[in-house]
Design an enzyme around this catalytic site. Structure first.
Site, PDB file in Angstrom:
ATOM      1  N   HIS A 218     -14.385  34.769   7.411  1.00  0.00           N
ATOM      2  CA  HIS A 218     -13.067  34.676   7.585  1.00  0.00           C
ATOM      3  C   HIS A 218     -12.253  34.004   6.713  1.00  0.00           C
ATOM      4  CE1 HIS A 218     -13.422  35.908  12.164  1.00  0.00           C
ATOM      5  NE2 HIS A 218     -13.109  36.901  11.596  1.00  0.00           N
TER       6      HIS A 218
ATOM      7  N   LYS B 201      -9.374  41.175  26.641  1.00  0.00           N
ATOM      8  CA  LYS B 201     -10.579  40.343  26.347  1.00  0.00           C
ATOM      9  C   LYS B 201     -10.955  39.062  27.017  1.00  0.00           C
ATOM     10  CE  LYS B 201     -11.434  42.061  21.535  1.00  0.00           C
ATOM     11  NZ  LYS B 201     -11.635  41.859  20.344  1.00  0.00           N
TER      12      LYS B 201
ATOM     13  N   SER C 219     -17.789  36.818  14.568  1.00  0.00           N
ATOM     14  CA  SER C 219     -17.481  35.936  15.494  1.00  0.00           C
ATOM     15  C   SER C 219     -18.516  36.058  16.761  1.00  0.00           C
ATOM     16  CB  SER C 219     -16.206  36.111  16.031  1.00  0.00           C
ATOM     17  OG  SER C 219     -15.213  35.826  14.938  1.00  0.00           O
TER      18      SER C 219
HETATM   19  O1  PNS Z   1     -11.008  40.476  14.787  1.00  0.00           O
HETATM   20  P1  PNS Z   1     -10.746  41.981  15.510  1.00  0.00           P
HETATM   21  O2  PNS Z   1     -10.858  41.810  16.853  1.00  0.00           O
HETATM   22  O3  PNS Z   1     -11.786  42.808  14.746  1.00  0.00           O
HETATM   23  O4  PNS Z   1      -9.424  42.376  14.865  1.00  0.00           O
HETATM   24  C1  PNS Z   1      -8.957  43.477  15.455  1.00  0.00           C
HETATM   25  C2  PNS Z   1      -7.328  43.572  15.136  1.00  0.00           C
HETATM   26  C3  PNS Z   1      -6.427  42.485  15.745  1.00  0.00           C
HETATM   27  C4  PNS Z   1      -7.059  43.506  13.510  1.00  0.00           C
HETATM   28  C5  PNS Z   1      -6.650  44.839  15.615  1.00  0.00           C
HETATM   29  O5  PNS Z   1      -7.441  45.066  16.772  1.00  0.00           O
HETATM   30  C6  PNS Z   1      -5.524  45.072  15.666  1.00  0.00           C
HETATM   31  O6  PNS Z   1      -4.601  44.933  14.642  1.00  0.00           O
HETATM   32  N1  PNS Z   1      -4.686  45.032  16.914  1.00  0.00           N
HETATM   33  C7  PNS Z   1      -3.421  45.211  17.013  1.00  0.00           C
HETATM   34  C8  PNS Z   1      -2.795  46.414  17.739  1.00  0.00           C
HETATM   35  C9  PNS Z   1      -2.465  47.458  16.668  1.00  0.00           C
HETATM   36  O7  PNS Z   1      -1.951  47.402  15.969  1.00  0.00           O
HETATM   37  N2  PNS Z   1      -3.091  48.631  16.938  1.00  0.00           N
HETATM   38  C10 PNS Z   1      -3.048  49.899  16.067  1.00  0.00           C
HETATM   39  C11 PNS Z   1      -4.183  49.788  14.869  1.00  0.00           C
HETATM   40  S1  PNS Z   1      -5.576  50.738  15.659  1.00  0.00           S
END
Ligand code: PNS
Length: 162
Positions: free
Chosen positions: A17, A41, A129
């Site tokens: 990251h 989560k 992670s």
């Molecule tokens: O580190 P991660 O858990 O893979 O990150 C996932 C993340 C936070 C980037 C993604 O779940 C996100 O942007 N969530 C916010 C909700 C959203 O905007 N969803 C629409 C796109 S599918």
């Protein structure tokens, strides 16, 4: 003025990251690192702890802000003048997942939010992670995957949870 956001769970932030953060901070005028406050989560670190850890890990980079956000990233981006979503790609599974998210974000932002992906450097290509949490749970050496101060915090956190 380009303002980008790198969203994620960062539970915990890894050296992979941090490599993406450094490269994105060089590419855009401003980079917001967004920690998703995902109530579904059960994280190792609270959102507040993750924000603090990221602030410490990026304190030498001037054009970075660390925030937490809830809900849709496209909404946060619209409300905060962010036009680019930064993603890191390690493998084809990441590509498949990120392509879908990019399509959603394109529609959800009425085409205002572009997704820009950075390809992993090979040395970080396997680091996640969840992998770090697993190694930590069995007492393995975390030094290749997270900064030293994060490794110490993980060890303390696991002790306090056991
Ligand atoms: O580190 P991660 O858990 O893979 O990150 C996932 C993340 C936070 C980037 C993604 O779940 C996100 O942007 N969530 C916010 C909700 C959203 O905007 N969803 C629409 C796109 S599918």
């Amino acid at each position: 003025m380009s303002k980008a956001m790198y969203p994620g769970s960062f539970d915990p932030v890894t050296t992979g990251h941090l490599d993406i953060i450094r490269r994105a901070a060089k590419t855009f005028d401003e980079l917001v690192v967004g920690v998703l406050n995902n109530k579904q989560k059960s994280p190792l670190f609270s959102v507040e702890e993750r924000v603090k850890i990221l602030e410490e890990a990026t304190k030498d980079i001037p054009n970075i802000t660390v925030v937490s956000f809830s809900g849709l990233m496209a909404d946060y981006a619209r409300e905060n003048g962010i036009t680019v979503s930064v993603k890191g790609l390690r493998c084809s599974a990441d590509f498949d997942a990120e392509l879908v998210q990019a399509q959603y974000n394109h529609l959800l932002s009425d085409g205002e939010l572009e997704t820009v992906s950075f390809f992993t450097r090979p040395e970080y290509s396997f680091i996640s992670s969840s992998g770090v949490r697993e190694v930590a749970s069995f007492g393995g050496d975390l030094s290749p995957y997270v900064p030293d101060f994060v490794a110490e915090l993980i060890t303390e956190k696991l002790k306090s949870k056991s």
